[in-house]
Design an enzyme around this catalytic site. Structure first.
Site, PDB file in Angstrom:
ATOM      1  N   CYS A 126      -6.930   2.627  -8.360  1.00 52.57           N
ATOM      2  CA  CYS A 126      -6.855   3.417  -7.127  1.00 52.57           C
ATOM      3  C   CYS A 126      -8.221   3.443  -6.469  1.00 52.57           C
ATOM      4  CB  CYS A 126      -6.390   4.834  -7.441  1.00 52.57           C
ATOM      5  SG  CYS A 126      -6.280   5.919  -5.992  1.00 52.57           S
ATOM      6  N   HIS A 168       2.996   4.280  -5.388  1.00 50.54           N
ATOM      7  CA  HIS A 168       1.611   4.754  -5.492  1.00 50.54           C
ATOM      8  C   HIS A 168       1.174   5.444  -4.205  1.00 50.54           C
ATOM      9  CE1 HIS A 168      -2.684   4.072  -6.987  1.00 50.54           C
ATOM     10  NE2 HIS A 168      -2.851   4.473  -5.737  1.00 50.54           N
ATOM     11  N   GLU A 169       1.439   4.813  -3.062  1.00 55.36           N
ATOM     12  CA  GLU A 169       0.982   5.388  -1.786  1.00 55.36           C
ATOM     13  C   GLU A 169       1.781   6.622  -1.399  1.00 55.36           C
ATOM     14  OE1 GLU A 169      -1.798   4.472  -0.729  1.00 55.36           O
ATOM     15  OE2 GLU A 169      -1.898   2.735  -2.050  1.00 55.36           O
ATOM     16  N   HIS A 172       0.523   9.601  -3.229  1.00 56.28           N
ATOM     17  CA  HIS A 172      -0.672  10.187  -2.620  1.00 56.28           C
ATOM     18  C   HIS A 172      -0.303  11.259  -1.600  1.00 56.28           C
ATOM     19  CE1 HIS A 172      -4.305   8.298  -4.068  1.00 56.28           C
ATOM     20  NE2 HIS A 172      -3.840   7.087  -3.880  1.00 56.28           N
TER      21      HIS A 172
END
Length: 214
Positions: A126, A168-169, A172
């Protein structure tokens, strides 16, 4: 109680960021903005400012370099992320990880849900946790919904490495870092990764470091 900067309207905050030029500064783990979650995008940025912000995210992602970047990673708690992956990896790695090129995409108000029960585990890093990687088991296939930067509906199934990127995004945007989902015993420095765990899959690392794979 928030700091004065916490109360600045999002459009003003974005204007201030852009005034400093690009690439933007990527905030690191420990900054509260990465843990608070985000506001759904609902026109907080007028179209021209949104376009400038999206371009700044693209420039920053490419300069890092990375394959995705979420607005909180540059200090903006807005539900927007960008992804792009030219997939410059050897064929053996691409096949093992399901890594195929992804064009530049803007994700606005994205959400994902698993398709099937298969999970895949690979080392992941990351931009907000520089210098480290860890093995994360994620859904092998997901359905992503949301919009693009023009307000057009997005409803698409991603598999392999692209599925990992969008998970993953999107995480966030919910205040979740990949470390929250990682196998703790797999945590490795970038140097250790280069010297020991550059194999296409993490099986050897799992045996040596003592963790299980799905």
């Amino acid at each position: 109680m928030g700091t004065p900067s916490d109360r600045v309207p999002l459009a003003e905050r974005v204007e201030e960021l852009l005034a400093d030029g690009v690439p933007l500064t990527i905030v690191a783990a420990g900054d509260p903005v990465l843990r608070r979650g985000t506001e759904p995008y609902d026109g907080q940025l007028e179209p021209a400012l949104l376009a400038r912000f999206v371009e700044a995210l693209r420039v920053t992602m490419r300069a890092a370099p990375g394959v995705g970047l979420a607005a909180p990673q540059v200090g903006v708690p807005l539900r927007i992320a960008v992804i792009e992956d030219p997939a410059p990896v050897p064929e053996e790695v691409a096949l093992a990880r399901g890594r195929v090129p992804q064009p530049f995409r803007v994700l606005v108000n994205p959400a994902y849900e698993p398709v099937g029960g298969t999970r895949a585990a690979f080392f992941e890093g990351c931009l907000s946790v520089p210098g480290w990687q860890a093995v994360v088991a994620r859904h092998a296939e997901v359905r992503l919904t949301g919009q693009d930067e023009h307000g057009r509906a997005l409803d698409e199934v991603f598999s392999g490495w692209p599925a990992r990127i969008v998970q993953h995004e999107t995480d966030h945007l919910d205040g979740v870092l990949y470390l929250d989902r990682a196998e703790p015993r797999s945590l490795s420095s970038n140097l250790a990764m280069a010297e020991r765990w550059a194999q296409p899959t993490p099986e050897e690392a799992a045996r040596a470091l003592g963790f299980e794979l799905p």
